[in-house]
Scaffold this active site. Structure first.
Site, PDB file in Angstrom:
ATOM      1  N   ASP A  13       0.829  -1.210   0.000  1.00  0.00           N
ATOM      2  CA  ASP A  13       0.000   0.000   0.000  1.00  0.00           C
ATOM      3  C   ASP A  13       0.865   1.262   0.000  1.00  0.00           C
ATOM      4  O   ASP A  13       0.445   2.312   0.477  1.00  0.00           O
ATOM      5  CB  ASP A  13      -0.925  -0.001   1.224  1.00  0.00           C
ATOM      6  N   CYS A  16       4.879  -0.046   2.741  1.00  0.00           N
ATOM      7  CA  CYS A  16       5.380  -1.349   3.196  1.00  0.00           C
ATOM      8  C   CYS A  16       6.656  -1.208   4.018  1.00  0.00           C
ATOM      9  O   CYS A  16       6.835  -1.927   5.005  1.00  0.00           O
ATOM     10  CB  CYS A  16       5.591  -2.296   2.022  1.00  0.00           C
ATOM     11  N   HIS A 120       9.189  -3.818  -3.107  1.00  0.00           N
ATOM     12  CA  HIS A 120       8.381  -4.014  -1.901  1.00  0.00           C
ATOM     13  C   HIS A 120       9.237  -4.546  -0.750  1.00  0.00           C
ATOM     14  O   HIS A 120      10.126  -5.366  -0.953  1.00  0.00           O
ATOM     15  CB  HIS A 120       7.267  -5.022  -2.228  1.00  0.00           C
ATOM     16  N   HIS A 201       1.353   9.422 -20.363  1.00  0.00           N
ATOM     17  CA  HIS A 201       0.791   8.071 -20.205  1.00  0.00           C
ATOM     18  C   HIS A 201       1.366   7.430 -18.945  1.00  0.00           C
ATOM     19  O   HIS A 201       2.577   7.403 -18.777  1.00  0.00           O
ATOM     20  CB  HIS A 201       1.143   7.178 -21.407  1.00  0.00           C
TER      21      HIS A 201
END
Length: 208
Positions: A13, A16, A120, A201
């Site tokens: 989220d 971490c 992560h 983008h």
């Protein structure tokens, strides 16, 4: 030393790193808001040390930025949290099997461990067995005279190498992405950021 090293998964989220630290330090996976405040306070209190050159942005701007729950932490935040808790933090990188040690120069007497997959952070703990409940986890380890944490260190390194062999990491320098808007292929985080800045983008999918 009986037991095994286990990876305690922290939710993805954007907080971490902070929640992984909360778990290994306090067995609490919901400490991100509090630890972001700790870091902002430390940085604001020492603008000499935490200069724009050091932080990559002005001190005040950084403090507002790190309080945003969408922003990720890294080396600066780990070194501040090592000092805040008065413990070394070992961050094991799966892709390289390298271990970065924060707080090492202060020669703290205890250490905790994290594992990083390129994007992560999760927590590492010693558990009586792989399926034992988390309340049995040991996450704080005494640093020995030789500056290791004894047999646990070898178990942790072996665990990281197994994850590396399984390719349980994201190679952010070389992973291939496709722009979901114009279907152009880019390689790595750097090219993705450049494409996003040039075109606006931001919808990328990983493909192999």
């Amino acid at each position: 030393m009986e037991g095994t090293v286990v990876r305690r998964v922290i939710p993805s989220d954007n907080s971490c790193l902070f929640n992984a630290i909360g778990y290994v330090m306090d067995h609490d996976k919901h400490k991100a808001p509090e630890l972001r405040q700790v870091i902002a306070a430390a940085v604001a209190s020492d603008p000499g040390k935490y200069s724009e050159a050091f932080l990559g942005k002005p001190n005040e701007e950084y403090c507002a930025w790190i309080l945003d729950s969408e922003k990720w932490g890294g080396a600066i935040e780990l070194s501040i949290l090592a000092d805040y808790y008065g413990r070394e933090i070992a961050a094991h990188d799966i892709q390289t099997s390298r271990c970065d040690l924060y707080g090492q120069e202060k020669r703290y007497s205890e250490r905790v461990m994290l594992i990083y997959d390129g994007l992560h952070y999760d927590a590492l703990a010693m558990s009586p067995s792989e399926d034992a409940p988390e309340e049995f986890d040991q996450t704080v380890f005494v640093v020995q005279k030789d500056r290791t944490i004894g047999p646990v260190e070898r178990l942790a390194l072996n665990f990281v190498r197994v994850q590396q062999r399984k390719r349980s990491y994201t190679d952010t320098a070389n992973f291939t992405l496709r722009c979901g808007v114009c279907q152009i292929g880019v390689i790595g985080q750097k090219e993705a950021v450049e494409h996003a800045q040039a075109t606006g983008h931001v919808n990328f999918q990983e493909y192999r």
